[in-house]
Design an enzyme around this catalytic site. Structure first.
Site, PDB file in Angstrom:
ATOM      1  CG  ASP A  43      28.832  13.332  75.307  1.00 50.65           C
ATOM      2  OD1 ASP A  43      28.092  13.401  76.263  1.00 50.65           O
ATOM      3  OD2 ASP A  43      29.691  13.930  75.076  1.00 50.65           O
ATOM      4  CG  ASN A  74      25.958  13.801  85.594  1.00 51.31           C
ATOM      5  OD1 ASN A  74      25.953  13.145  86.261  1.00 51.31           O
ATOM      6  ND2 ASN A  74      26.585  14.080  84.421  1.00 51.31           N
ATOM      7  N   GLY A  80      26.766  17.939  88.604  1.00 47.91           N
ATOM      8  CA  GLY A  80      27.746  18.102  87.162  1.00 47.91           C
ATOM      9  C   GLY A  80      26.881  18.327  86.090  1.00 47.91           C
ATOM     10  CD  GLN A  81      20.986  19.006  84.456  1.00 45.32           C
ATOM     11  OE1 GLN A  81      20.470  19.006  85.544  1.00 45.32           O
ATOM     12  NE2 GLN A  81      19.989  18.955  83.473  1.00 45.32           N
ATOM     13  CB  SER A  82      27.371  20.896  81.463  1.00 47.86           C
ATOM     14  OG  SER A  82      27.143  19.947  80.517  1.00 47.86           O
ATOM     15  CG  HIS A 127      21.774  14.777  79.578  1.00 42.15           C
ATOM     16  ND1 HIS A 127      21.342  16.030  79.710  1.00 42.15           N
ATOM     17  CD2 HIS A 127      22.904  14.691  79.703  1.00 42.15           C
ATOM     18  CE1 HIS A 127      22.544  16.431  80.406  1.00 42.15           C
ATOM     19  NE2 HIS A 127      23.503  15.746  80.218  1.00 42.15           N
ATOM     20  CG  HIS A 144      25.763  10.849  80.557  1.00 41.34           C
ATOM     21  ND1 HIS A 144      26.792  11.578  79.587  1.00 41.34           N
ATOM     22  CD2 HIS A 144      25.337  11.864  81.170  1.00 41.34           C
ATOM     23  CE1 HIS A 144      26.635  13.183  80.235  1.00 41.34           C
ATOM     24  NE2 HIS A 144      25.990  13.163  81.046  1.00 41.34           N
TER      25      HIS A 144
HETATM   26  P1  AMP Z   1      25.827  16.750  81.628  1.00 43.45           P
HETATM   27  O1  AMP Z   1      27.289  17.597  81.656  1.00 43.45           O
HETATM   28  O2  AMP Z   1      25.454  15.562  82.374  1.00 43.45           O
HETATM   29  O3  AMP Z   1      24.787  17.927  81.460  1.00 43.45           O
HETATM   30  O4  AMP Z   1      26.112  16.073  79.956  1.00 43.45           O
HETATM   31  C1  AMP Z   1      25.908  17.077  78.882  1.00 43.45           C
HETATM   32  C2  AMP Z   1      26.788  16.195  77.733  1.00 43.45           C
HETATM   33  O5  AMP Z   1      26.403  16.609  76.589  1.00 43.45           O
HETATM   34  C3  AMP Z   1      28.307  16.250  78.040  1.00 43.45           C
HETATM   35  O6  AMP Z   1      28.834  14.943  78.175  1.00 43.45           O
HETATM   36  C4  AMP Z   1      28.738  16.855  76.543  1.00 43.45           C
HETATM   37  O7  AMP Z   1      29.941  16.316  75.955  1.00 43.45           O
HETATM   38  C5  AMP Z   1      27.453  16.298  75.513  1.00 43.45           C
HETATM   39  N1  AMP Z   1      27.174  17.598  74.647  1.00 43.45           N
HETATM   40  C6  AMP Z   1      27.222  18.915  74.450  1.00 43.45           C
HETATM   41  N2  AMP Z   1      26.878  19.224  73.311  1.00 43.45           N
HETATM   42  C7  AMP Z   1      26.740  18.042  72.537  1.00 43.45           C
HETATM   43  C8  AMP Z   1      26.409  18.088  71.256  1.00 43.45           C
HETATM   44  N3  AMP Z   1      26.367  19.088  70.419  1.00 43.45           N
HETATM   45  N4  AMP Z   1      26.411  16.829  70.639  1.00 43.45           N
HETATM   46  C9  AMP Z   1      26.378  15.827  71.381  1.00 43.45           C
HETATM   47  N5  AMP Z   1      26.978  15.715  72.497  1.00 43.45           N
HETATM   48  C10 AMP Z   1      26.915  17.155  73.131  1.00 43.45           C
END
Ligand code: AMP
Length: 114
Positions: free
Chosen positions: A30, A87, A93-95, A100, A102
């Site tokens: 990450d 998430n 809290g999914q962004s 994926h 974690h």
């Molecule tokens: P979530 O908030 O569960 O959707 O997690 C998305 C994760 O993706 C976050 O922990 C970010 O830090 C990670 N992330 C976003 N862009 C990248 C990237 N280019 N390389 C590695 N991790 C990333």
């Protein structure tokens, strides 16, 4: 579903610190780690979230859990323990809208999460 940054990582269009790859899955560090070990395990198939997986994805989901175990061993957190989180949606809290997992470890993790 729309294109995400993870699709670009899968296609190697943007760099990532990849720790594992096979025909179905990819695992990489990450970019904003929340623990000494913080790896994301994703399928190459672009499923939006766990809530969007279908019965046809059952074998793939099982494979991802197997990959999580391999990666945990590789990064030497298998004996100390670790947490696996996915998430889902706004309240989860999914962004990034590409499923994926974690994988967090390397320190004691508190519970419950925030
Ligand atoms: P979530 O908030 O569960 O959707 O997690 C998305 C994760 O993706 C976050 O922990 C970010 O830090 C990670 N992330 C976003 N862009 C990248 C990237 N280019 N390389 C590695 N991790 C990333």
């Amino acid at each position: 579903m729309s294109e995400t940054i993870f699709s670009r990582i899968i296609r190697k269009e943007i760099p990532a610190k990849i720790v594992y790859e096979d025909e179905l899955a990819l695992a990489f560090h990450d970019v904003n780690p929340q623990a000494p070990v913080h790896v994301l395990v994703i399928p190459k198939k672009p499923i939006q979230s766990l809530a969007h997986a279908t019965e046809s994805d059952v074998v793939l989901l099982g494979h991802l859990q197997w990959v999580i175990q391999l990666v945990a061993k590789q990064l030497q957190i298998d004996e100390t323990g670790y947490r696996v989180v996915t998430n889902i949606g706004r309240d989860g809290g999914q962004s990034v809208e590409h499923i994926h997992y974690h994988v967090l470890g390397g320190r004691p993790l508190s519970w419950p999460p925030g």
